[in-house]
Design a protein around this motif. Structure first.
Motif, short mmCIF file in Angstrom:
data_model
loop_
_atom_site.label_atom_id
_atom_site.label_comp_id
_atom_site.label_asym_id
_atom_site.label_seq_id
_atom_site.Cartn_x
_atom_site.Cartn_y
_atom_site.Cartn_z
N LYS A 49 0.81 -1.22 0.00
CA LYS A 49 0.00 0.00 0.00
C LYS A 49 0.85 1.27 0.00
O LYS A 49 0.61 2.17 -0.79
CB LYS A 49 -0.94 0.02 1.19
CG LYS A 49 -1.82 1.25 1.19
CD LYS A 49 -2.86 1.24 2.25
CE LYS A 49 -3.73 2.48 2.14
NZ LYS A 49 -4.75 2.54 3.13
N TYR A 50 1.82 1.35 0.88
CA TYR A 50 2.50 2.63 1.09
C TYR A 50 3.79 2.81 0.33
O TYR A 50 4.06 3.90 -0.17
CB TYR A 50 2.74 2.83 2.59
CG TYR A 50 1.45 3.01 3.34
CD1 TYR A 50 0.73 4.18 3.25
CD2 TYR A 50 0.93 1.98 4.11
CE1 TYR A 50 -0.47 4.34 3.91
CE2 TYR A 50 -0.27 2.13 4.79
CZ TYR A 50 -0.96 3.31 4.69
OH TYR A 50 -2.15 3.46 5.33
N VAL A 51 4.60 1.79 0.21
CA VAL A 51 5.87 1.95 -0.49
C VAL A 51 5.64 2.06 -2.00
O VAL A 51 6.29 2.86 -2.68
CB VAL A 51 6.85 0.82 -0.12
CG1 VAL A 51 8.13 0.93 -0.90
CG2 VAL A 51 7.13 0.86 1.38
N VAL A 52 4.69 1.30 -2.52
CA VAL A 52 4.35 1.43 -3.94
C VAL A 52 3.78 2.83 -4.20
O VAL A 52 4.09 3.46 -5.21
CB VAL A 52 3.35 0.33 -4.38
CG1 VAL A 52 2.83 0.58 -5.77
CG2 VAL A 52 4.01 -1.03 -4.30
N ARG A 53 2.97 3.33 -3.27
CA ARG A 53 2.43 4.68 -3.40
C ARG A 53 3.56 5.71 -3.44
O ARG A 53 3.54 6.62 -4.26
CB ARG A 53 1.49 4.96 -2.23
CG ARG A 53 0.82 6.30 -2.27
CD ARG A 53 -0.01 6.54 -1.05
NE ARG A 53 -1.19 5.69 -1.02
CZ ARG A 53 -2.13 5.76 -0.11
NH1 ARG A 53 -2.04 6.64 0.86
NH2 ARG A 53 -3.18 4.97 -0.16
N LEU A 54 4.53 5.57 -2.56
CA LEU A 54 5.67 6.48 -2.53
C LEU A 54 6.45 6.41 -3.85
O LEU A 54 6.85 7.42 -4.40
CB LEU A 54 6.57 6.16 -1.34
CG LEU A 54 7.78 7.07 -1.12
CD1 LEU A 54 7.34 8.50 -0.86
CD2 LEU A 54 8.61 6.55 0.04
N ASN A 133 2.75 19.30 -5.42
CA ASN A 133 1.83 18.57 -4.56
C ASN A 133 2.37 17.17 -4.26
O ASN A 133 2.29 16.68 -3.13
CB ASN A 133 0.44 18.45 -5.20
CG ASN A 133 -0.34 19.72 -5.10
OD1 ASN A 133 -0.29 20.41 -4.08
ND2 ASN A 133 -1.08 20.04 -6.14
N PHE A 134 2.92 16.54 -5.27
CA PHE A 134 3.45 15.19 -5.08
C PHE A 134 4.76 15.21 -4.29
O PHE A 134 5.05 14.25 -3.58
CB PHE A 134 3.63 14.48 -6.43
CG PHE A 134 2.33 14.03 -7.02
CD1 PHE A 134 1.69 12.91 -6.52
CD2 PHE A 134 1.73 14.73 -8.04
CE1 PHE A 134 0.48 12.49 -7.04
CE2 PHE A 134 0.52 14.32 -8.58
CZ PHE A 134 -0.10 13.20 -8.07
N VAL A 135 5.54 16.29 -4.39
CA VAL A 135 6.75 16.40 -3.58
C VAL A 135 6.37 16.45 -2.09
O VAL A 135 6.92 15.71 -1.27
CB VAL A 135 7.58 17.65 -3.97
CG1 VAL A 135 8.67 17.92 -2.96
CG2 VAL A 135 8.16 17.49 -5.36
N VAL A 136 5.42 17.32 -1.75
CA VAL A 136 4.98 17.43 -0.36
C VAL A 136 4.33 16.12 0.10
O VAL A 136 4.59 15.64 1.21
CB VAL A 136 4.02 18.63 -0.18
CG1 VAL A 136 3.40 18.64 1.20
CG2 VAL A 136 4.76 19.93 -0.44
N ALA A 137 3.51 15.52 -0.76
CA ALA A 137 2.87 14.26 -0.42
C ALA A 137 3.91 13.16 -0.19
O ALA A 137 3.76 12.34 0.72
CB ALA A 137 1.88 13.85 -1.51
N ALA A 138 4.95 13.14 -1.01
CA ALA A 138 5.99 12.11 -0.86
C ALA A 138 6.74 12.29 0.46
O ALA A 138 7.06 11.31 1.14
CB ALA A 138 6.96 12.17 -2.03
N ILE A 139 6.98 13.53 0.86
CA ILE A 139 7.67 13.79 2.13
C ILE A 139 6.80 13.30 3.29
O ILE A 139 7.27 12.59 4.18
CB ILE A 139 8.01 15.28 2.28
CG1 ILE A 139 9.10 15.67 1.27
CG2 ILE A 139 8.45 15.61 3.70
CD1 ILE A 139 9.31 17.16 1.13
N PHE A 140 5.52 13.68 3.28
CA PHE A 140 4.62 13.25 4.36
C PHE A 140 4.44 11.74 4.36
O PHE A 140 4.37 11.11 5.42
CB PHE A 140 3.26 13.95 4.25
CG PHE A 140 3.26 15.32 4.84
CD1 PHE A 140 3.31 15.51 6.21
CD2 PHE A 140 3.20 16.44 4.01
CE1 PHE A 140 3.30 16.78 6.75
CE2 PHE A 140 3.20 17.71 4.55
CZ PHE A 140 3.25 17.89 5.92
N LEU A 141 4.37 11.14 3.18
CA LEU A 141 4.19 9.69 3.10
C LEU A 141 5.43 8.95 3.60
O LEU A 141 5.32 7.92 4.26
CB LEU A 141 3.87 9.27 1.66
CG LEU A 141 3.45 7.83 1.48
CD1 LEU A 141 2.16 7.54 2.24
CD2 LEU A 141 3.24 7.54 0.01
#
Length: 161
Positions: A49-54, A133-141
Motif C-alpha cells: 500500500k504505502y511503499v508502492v504509493r511512494l 503537490n506530489f513532492v509534499v505528499a511524498a515527504i509526508f508519506l
C-alpha cells in the motif's frame, strides 16, 4: 479532480464519473484484499500500500507524464481503503466498548482535520504546478511510513510478550 480536469484535459463530468468509478473500484478491491489477499506477514501488505504509493509519487515527480499521473491517481483512489485494516484495526481493537467508539470518533476527527490541512496545502501549491503537490505528499508519506513501521514493530513486540 482539479488535476484531472486542468492537467489531463478531461471535462468535469467525465472526471467526476471517473472518480466515481475509482471509488466503486476501491470498495471492490478493499473487499478482495480483506477476503483473499490478507498476508500473514502484515509488513507485505503495508509495503504494497504505502511503499508502492511512494514510488508512484516519485515517478510522477520525475517523469512529468500525464499517463503516469493518471495511474498514480487511479492507484490512490482504488487502493485507498485496502489494507487499512492492517494499520488501524490493531489500535482500535485495543479499546473495549464505549472507549472504542470514543477512539474511533477522535481518529476520524484527526483524519478530517489532516485532510483539511492537506487540501489547503495542495490548493496553495497548485499555483506552482502539480509536481509540488506530489513532492509534499511524498515527504509526508515517507514520514508516515517510518512511523507506521515503527508502530507496527512495537505492536508486534507487545504481542510477543
Amino acid at each position: 479532480m482539479i488535476m484531472i480536469v486542468d492537467i489531463v484535459g478531461f471535462t468535469p463530468t467525465y472526471a467526476s464519473n471517473l472518480l466515481m468509478i475509482f471509488g466503486i473500484a476501491s470498495v471492490v478491491i478493499g473487499y478482495i484484499t480483506i477476503k483473499f489477499l490478507d498476508f500473514n506477514n502484515k509488513y507485505i501488505g503495508m509495503t504494497i500500500k504505502y511503499v508502492v504509493r511512494l514510488g508512484l509519487f516519485i515517478l510522477t515527480i520525475l517523469t512529468n507524464n500525464t499517463i503516469i499521473l493518471l495511474v498514480t491517481i487511479a492507484y490512490l483512489k482504488c487502493l485507498g481503503d485496502s489494507y487499512q485494516h492492517i494499520t488501524e484495526s490493531p489500535y482500535i481493537n485495543r479499546y473495549k466498548g464505549n472507549e472504542q467508539l470514543s477512539f474511533n470518533n477522535l481518529r476520524e476527527m484527526v483524519s478530517y482535520f489532516g485532510r483539511g490541512i492537506g487540501t489547503l496545502i495542495c490548493g496553495a501549491l497548485m499555483i506552482y504546478g502539480y509536481k509540488y503537490n506530489f513532492v509534499v505528499a511524498a515527504i509526508f508519506l515517507a514520514l508516515q511510513n517510518v512511523f507506521m513501521f515503527m508502530a507496527r514493530k512495537n505492536l508486534d513486540r507487545e504481542n510477543d510478550r
